[in-house]
Design a protein around this motif. Structure first.
Motif, short mmCIF file in Angstrom:
data_model
loop_
_atom_site.label_atom_id
_atom_site.label_comp_id
_atom_site.label_asym_id
_atom_site.label_seq_id
_atom_site.Cartn_x
_atom_site.Cartn_y
_atom_site.Cartn_z
N SER A 234 -17.03 8.54 32.02
CA SER A 234 -16.68 9.78 32.73
C SER A 234 -16.44 10.95 31.78
O SER A 234 -16.47 12.11 32.21
CB SER A 234 -15.42 9.56 33.57
OG SER A 234 -14.32 9.19 32.75
N THR A 235 -16.21 10.67 30.50
CA THR A 235 -16.02 11.73 29.51
C THR A 235 -17.34 12.21 28.92
O THR A 235 -17.35 13.05 28.01
CB THR A 235 -15.14 11.21 28.36
OG1 THR A 235 -15.72 10.00 27.84
CG2 THR A 235 -13.72 10.93 28.83
N GLY A 236 -18.45 11.68 29.42
CA GLY A 236 -19.76 12.09 28.93
C GLY A 236 -20.08 13.53 29.27
O GLY A 236 -19.47 14.13 30.16
N CYS A 237 -21.06 14.09 28.58
CA CYS A 237 -21.40 15.50 28.76
C CYS A 237 -21.94 15.78 30.16
O CYS A 237 -21.93 16.93 30.61
CB CYS A 237 -22.39 15.96 27.70
SG CYS A 237 -23.96 15.06 27.67
N SER A 238 -22.40 14.76 30.86
CA SER A 238 -22.80 14.89 32.26
C SER A 238 -21.91 14.05 33.16
O SER A 238 -22.32 13.65 34.27
CB SER A 238 -24.27 14.49 32.42
OG SER A 238 -25.11 15.35 31.68
N GLY A 239 -20.73 13.73 32.68
CA GLY A 239 -19.77 12.99 33.48
C GLY A 239 -20.13 11.55 33.74
O GLY A 239 -19.55 10.89 34.61
N GLY A 240 -21.09 11.03 32.97
CA GLY A 240 -21.55 9.66 33.18
C GLY A 240 -22.60 9.54 34.27
O GLY A 240 -23.07 8.44 34.56
N TYR A 241 -23.00 10.66 34.84
CA TYR A 241 -23.99 10.65 35.93
C TYR A 241 -25.43 10.66 35.43
O TYR A 241 -26.34 10.24 36.14
CB TYR A 241 -23.79 11.88 36.82
CG TYR A 241 -22.57 11.87 37.69
CD1 TYR A 241 -22.63 11.41 39.01
CD2 TYR A 241 -21.35 12.33 37.22
CE1 TYR A 241 -21.50 11.41 39.81
CE2 TYR A 241 -20.23 12.33 38.01
CZ TYR A 241 -20.30 11.86 39.33
OH TYR A 241 -19.18 11.87 40.12
N GLY A 242 -25.65 11.17 34.22
CA GLY A 242 -27.01 11.45 33.80
C GLY A 242 -27.61 10.48 32.82
O GLY A 242 -28.79 10.17 32.86
N LEU B 170 -28.82 15.32 29.32
CA LEU B 170 -27.72 15.86 28.53
C LEU B 170 -27.56 17.35 28.84
O LEU B 170 -28.54 18.06 29.03
CB LEU B 170 -27.99 15.67 27.04
CG LEU B 170 -28.28 14.24 26.58
CD1 LEU B 170 -28.54 14.21 25.07
CD2 LEU B 170 -27.14 13.28 26.93
N VAL B 171 -26.32 17.81 28.85
CA VAL B 171 -26.06 19.22 29.15
C VAL B 171 -24.83 19.67 28.38
O VAL B 171 -23.87 18.90 28.21
CB VAL B 171 -25.89 19.44 30.67
CG1 VAL B 171 -24.71 18.65 31.20
CG2 VAL B 171 -25.73 20.92 31.00
N ASP B 172 -24.85 20.90 27.91
CA ASP B 172 -23.69 21.52 27.27
C ASP B 172 -23.83 23.03 27.45
O ASP B 172 -24.36 23.73 26.58
CB ASP B 172 -23.63 21.14 25.79
CG ASP B 172 -22.34 21.64 25.12
OD1 ASP B 172 -21.67 22.50 25.71
OD2 ASP B 172 -22.04 21.19 24.00
N VAL B 173 -23.41 23.51 28.60
CA VAL B 173 -23.62 24.91 28.96
C VAL B 173 -22.93 25.84 27.96
O VAL B 173 -23.43 26.93 27.65
CB VAL B 173 -23.11 25.17 30.39
CG1 VAL B 173 -23.20 26.65 30.75
CG2 VAL B 173 -23.92 24.34 31.39
#
Length: 324
Positions: free
Chosen positions: A89-97, A102-105
């Protein structure tokens, strides 16, 4: 950006960091803790590092399934990336992707996609948005030679020329689309048929394993885009040393000539640039040892963070859904 010793060291450190992260992922992947496919960037590090060195935080990038290098080069948080590979859940896409999303706006990484060529029109649209908002921001789009088979590339480039959009298209031609060599999909050796008026489209084809050559072309392209002079197309010839996906032992055998792989391993961009900087006196064995130690410690911390982070819960299931 002047090609000073400081710049050269920054390029080398960026390349080395991406390489060591990819190697650690490859070495750990068969433990089956990373519940996501991985498409490793080993062999292509010079491209993402040099292009992103020319961009600001508020410039945007769009990337593809082989996105680890782009994410890290643009300033993405390594701990968040590794947590995403572990589907936490701490992943850059919340563990969804997972690895391909990968995303880092905050650092301009607007997301990566597993759809071949999917990021090209999105990155073009971002360039249009920057222009309409009268911002001096640049959109850089990374894609492979497989995506060059897609019609959306030519539609996007044509539209960018028509509107003089601030978009830099970066083709990472690594010679293979999964198991299909470029030569079976394109005539001659030019994936992109250069024919546009130079006033409408700046083009360059270069050695994608040479970070200084990539940096020089990217600087021209970014400066042109920021000045409102329109798009650019840079073809970087390189090679993915590992297979299409997964670790080395998962790569199907027989579709690539071992001699071809060996020849490109000998042209490894990280090793070649290390030798060059050592010969120039820009890099010393002591500085190299320090870089290696710092990067290793950062990677250790990122893997520990990923392993200790919580998985998403059932309560998270309906988050981030679009509903009318």
């Amino acid at each position: 950006m002047a090609l000073t010793s400081e710049t050269k060291l920054k390029l080398f450190r960026g390349m080395l960091r991406i390489r060591r992260v990819q190697e650690r992922i490859e070495s750990e992947y068969m433990k089956d803790e990373m519940k996501t496919p991985v498409h490793l960037y080993i062999g292509q590090e010079a491209i993402a590092t040099a292009v992103c060195a020319c961009l600001r935080d508020d410039d945007a990038i769009n990337s593809n399934h082989r996105s680890h290098g782009h994410y890290l080069a643009k300033g993405g948080d390594l701990k968040a990336m590794m947590a995403e590979l572990f589907c936490k859940s701490t992943g850059c896409s919340g563990g969804y992707g997972g690895s391909m999303h990968l995303v880092d706006v905050a650092h301009g990484n607007m997301g990566t996609s597993a759809i071949v060529g999917g990021g090209i029109p999105i990155g073009t649209g971002q360039g249009l948005a920057f222009q309409m908002q009268r911002l001096d921001r640049v959109s850089a789009v990374f894609f492979g030679d497989g995506a060059a088979d897609e019609g959306t590339l030519y539609e996007s480039v044509n539209f960018a020329m028509l509107k003089k959009l601030p978009v830099v298209y970066v083709l990472e031609n690594n010679g293979w689309a999964v198991c299909s060599p470029t030569a079976t999909r394109h005539c001659a050796d030019n994936v992109f048929h250069k024919g546009a008026d130079p006033e409408l489209l700046f083009t360059a084809k270069l050695d994608g394993n040479d970070p200084e050559a990539v940096l020089e072309a990217a600087q021209k392209a970014v400066a042109r885009a920021r000045a409102g002079q329109g798009p650019s197309f840079i073809e970087c010839v390189t090679y993915r040393i590992l297979g299409h996906a997964g670790c080395w032992q998962q790569d199907p055998k027989g579709y690539r000539d071992p001699e071809e792989i060996k020849a490109w391993q000998e042209r490894c961009p990280v090793c070649a640039y290390q030798r060059k900087l050592l010969a120039e006196g820009v890099l010393s064995t002591e500085v190299l040892a320090g870089l290696e130690a710092d990067i290793a410690a950062e990677i250790d911390a990122a893997f520990e963070f990923a392993r200790q982070s919580p998985l998403p819960t059932a309560d998270d299931l309906h988050n981030h859904l679009f509903c009318e």
